[in-house]
Design a protein around this motif. Structure first.
Motif, short mmCIF file in Angstrom:
data_model
loop_
_atom_site.label_atom_id
_atom_site.label_comp_id
_atom_site.label_asym_id
_atom_site.label_seq_id
_atom_site.Cartn_x
_atom_site.Cartn_y
_atom_site.Cartn_z
N TYR A 264 0.68 -1.63 -0.18
CA TYR A 264 -0.12 -0.15 0.08
C TYR A 264 0.66 0.93 0.04
O TYR A 264 0.51 1.98 -0.86
CB TYR A 264 -0.48 0.10 1.10
N HIS A 265 1.53 1.75 1.06
CA HIS A 265 3.05 2.48 1.10
C HIS A 265 3.56 2.34 -0.63
O HIS A 265 3.36 3.61 -1.16
CB HIS A 265 3.64 2.21 2.12
N ILE A 266 3.86 1.51 -0.72
CA ILE A 266 4.54 1.63 -1.95
C ILE A 266 4.27 2.41 -3.45
O ILE A 266 4.72 2.61 -3.86
CB ILE A 266 5.85 0.52 -2.32
N HIS A 267 2.56 2.08 -3.39
CA HIS A 267 1.85 1.69 -5.28
C HIS A 267 0.87 2.86 -4.39
O HIS A 267 -0.08 2.15 -5.42
CB HIS A 267 1.38 0.60 -5.20
N LYS A 268 0.13 3.47 -3.05
CA LYS A 268 -0.78 3.77 -2.92
C LYS A 268 -1.58 4.97 -3.79
O LYS A 268 -2.80 5.18 -4.74
CB LYS A 268 -0.69 4.49 -1.78
N THR A 269 -0.38 5.75 -4.91
CA THR A 269 -0.73 7.05 -5.90
C THR A 269 -1.73 5.53 -6.90
O THR A 269 -2.26 6.18 -7.88
CB THR A 269 0.19 6.75 -6.29
N ALA A 270 -1.14 4.51 -6.99
CA ALA A 270 -1.72 4.13 -7.83
C ALA A 270 -3.64 3.26 -7.57
O ALA A 270 -4.25 3.79 -8.32
CB ALA A 270 -1.56 2.72 -8.27
N GLY A 271 -4.22 3.75 -6.44
CA GLY A 271 -5.48 3.71 -6.15
C GLY A 271 -5.75 2.72 -5.25
O GLY A 271 -4.72 1.16 -5.93
N ILE A 272 -7.06 1.75 -4.45
CA ILE A 272 -6.95 1.12 -3.97
C ILE A 272 -7.54 -0.14 -5.13
O ILE A 272 -6.96 -1.11 -5.01
CB ILE A 272 -7.93 1.40 -2.83
N LYS A 273 -7.98 0.46 -6.10
CA LYS A 273 -8.80 -0.71 -6.93
C LYS A 273 -7.87 -1.60 -7.53
O LYS A 273 -7.26 -2.95 -7.70
CB LYS A 273 -9.79 0.05 -7.36
N ALA A 274 -7.06 -0.44 -7.89
CA ALA A 274 -5.80 -0.85 -9.26
C ALA A 274 -4.76 -1.22 -8.21
O ALA A 274 -4.33 -2.35 -8.52
CB ALA A 274 -5.14 0.49 -9.30
N LEU A 275 -4.57 -1.39 -7.14
CA LEU A 275 -3.47 -2.27 -6.96
C LEU A 275 -4.05 -3.62 -6.11
O LEU A 275 -3.18 -4.42 -6.56
CB LEU A 275 -3.59 -1.23 -4.92
N ALA A 276 -5.43 -3.26 -5.52
CA ALA A 276 -6.34 -5.44 -5.27
C ALA A 276 -6.29 -5.49 -6.38
O ALA A 276 -5.76 -7.17 -6.43
CB ALA A 276 -7.37 -4.65 -4.67
N HIS A 277 -6.42 -5.19 -7.87
CA HIS A 277 -5.96 -5.77 -9.05
C HIS A 277 -4.91 -6.44 -9.22
O HIS A 277 -4.20 -7.70 -9.48
CB HIS A 277 -6.73 -5.37 -10.40
N GLN A 278 -4.17 -5.65 -8.78
CA GLN A 278 -2.32 -5.95 -9.41
C GLN A 278 -2.18 -7.12 -8.40
O GLN A 278 -1.21 -7.77 -8.40
CB GLN A 278 -1.69 -4.25 -8.81
N ILE A 279 -2.11 -6.96 -6.85
CA ILE A 279 -2.32 -8.17 -5.81
C ILE A 279 -2.76 -8.82 -6.39
O ILE A 279 -2.55 -10.35 -6.01
CB ILE A 279 -2.16 -7.47 -4.58
N VAL A 280 -3.91 -9.55 -6.38
CA VAL A 280 -4.30 -10.45 -7.07
C VAL A 280 -3.91 -10.75 -8.36
O VAL A 280 -3.51 -12.36 -8.47
CB VAL A 280 -6.01 -10.40 -7.31
N ALA A 281 -3.62 -10.98 -9.32
CA ALA A 281 -2.75 -11.03 -10.66
C ALA A 281 -1.52 -11.15 -10.11
O ALA A 281 -0.98 -12.08 -10.62
CB ALA A 281 -2.45 -9.74 -11.63
N THR A 282 -0.89 -10.35 -9.34
CA THR A 282 0.60 -11.00 -8.99
C THR A 282 0.46 -12.12 -8.43
O THR A 282 1.92 -12.96 -8.61
CB THR A 282 1.42 -9.62 -7.89
N TYR A 283 -0.31 -12.28 -7.39
CA TYR A 283 -0.23 -13.80 -6.62
C TYR A 283 -0.97 -14.79 -7.34
O TYR A 283 -1.83 -16.08 -6.33
CB TYR A 283 -0.73 -12.97 -4.89
N ASP A 284 -1.84 -14.44 -7.86
CA ASP A 284 -2.91 -15.27 -8.60
C ASP A 284 -3.88 -15.79 -7.68
O ASP A 284 -3.69 -16.88 -7.34
CB ASP A 284 -1.49 -16.81 -8.68
#
Length: 69
Positions: free
Chosen positions: A48-68
């Motif tokens: 969150y602290h590294i990527h918070k400028t991307a927004g919560i929804k975008a970060l959530a989707h990135q985490i879901v994709a990265t960690y499958d």
């Protein structure tokens, strides 16, 4: 840093991950700052602290994709 805002953002991030995951994540896997999976621990606070400028929804989707999730 606004602690209340950060905690609310982390709560929203966990919710977005929960509803976006392909696999049924158990909500008990979500700790205050981490997501505890059987084979790994994801530090949501750090991400969150590294990527918070991307927004919560975008970060959530990135985490879901990265960690499958």
């Amino acid at each position: 840093m606004n602690l209340e805002r950060t905690l609310l953002d982390l709560q929203n991030l966990k919710f977005e991950i929960f509803v976006s995951a392909k696999y049924g994540l158990d909500y008990h896997c979500f700790k205050l700052l981490t997501l505890e999976l059987p084979d790994k621990t994801i530090n949501l606070a750090d991400l969150y602290h590294i990527h918070k400028t991307a927004g919560i929804k975008a970060l959530a989707h990135q985490i879901v994709a990265t960690y499958d999730l």
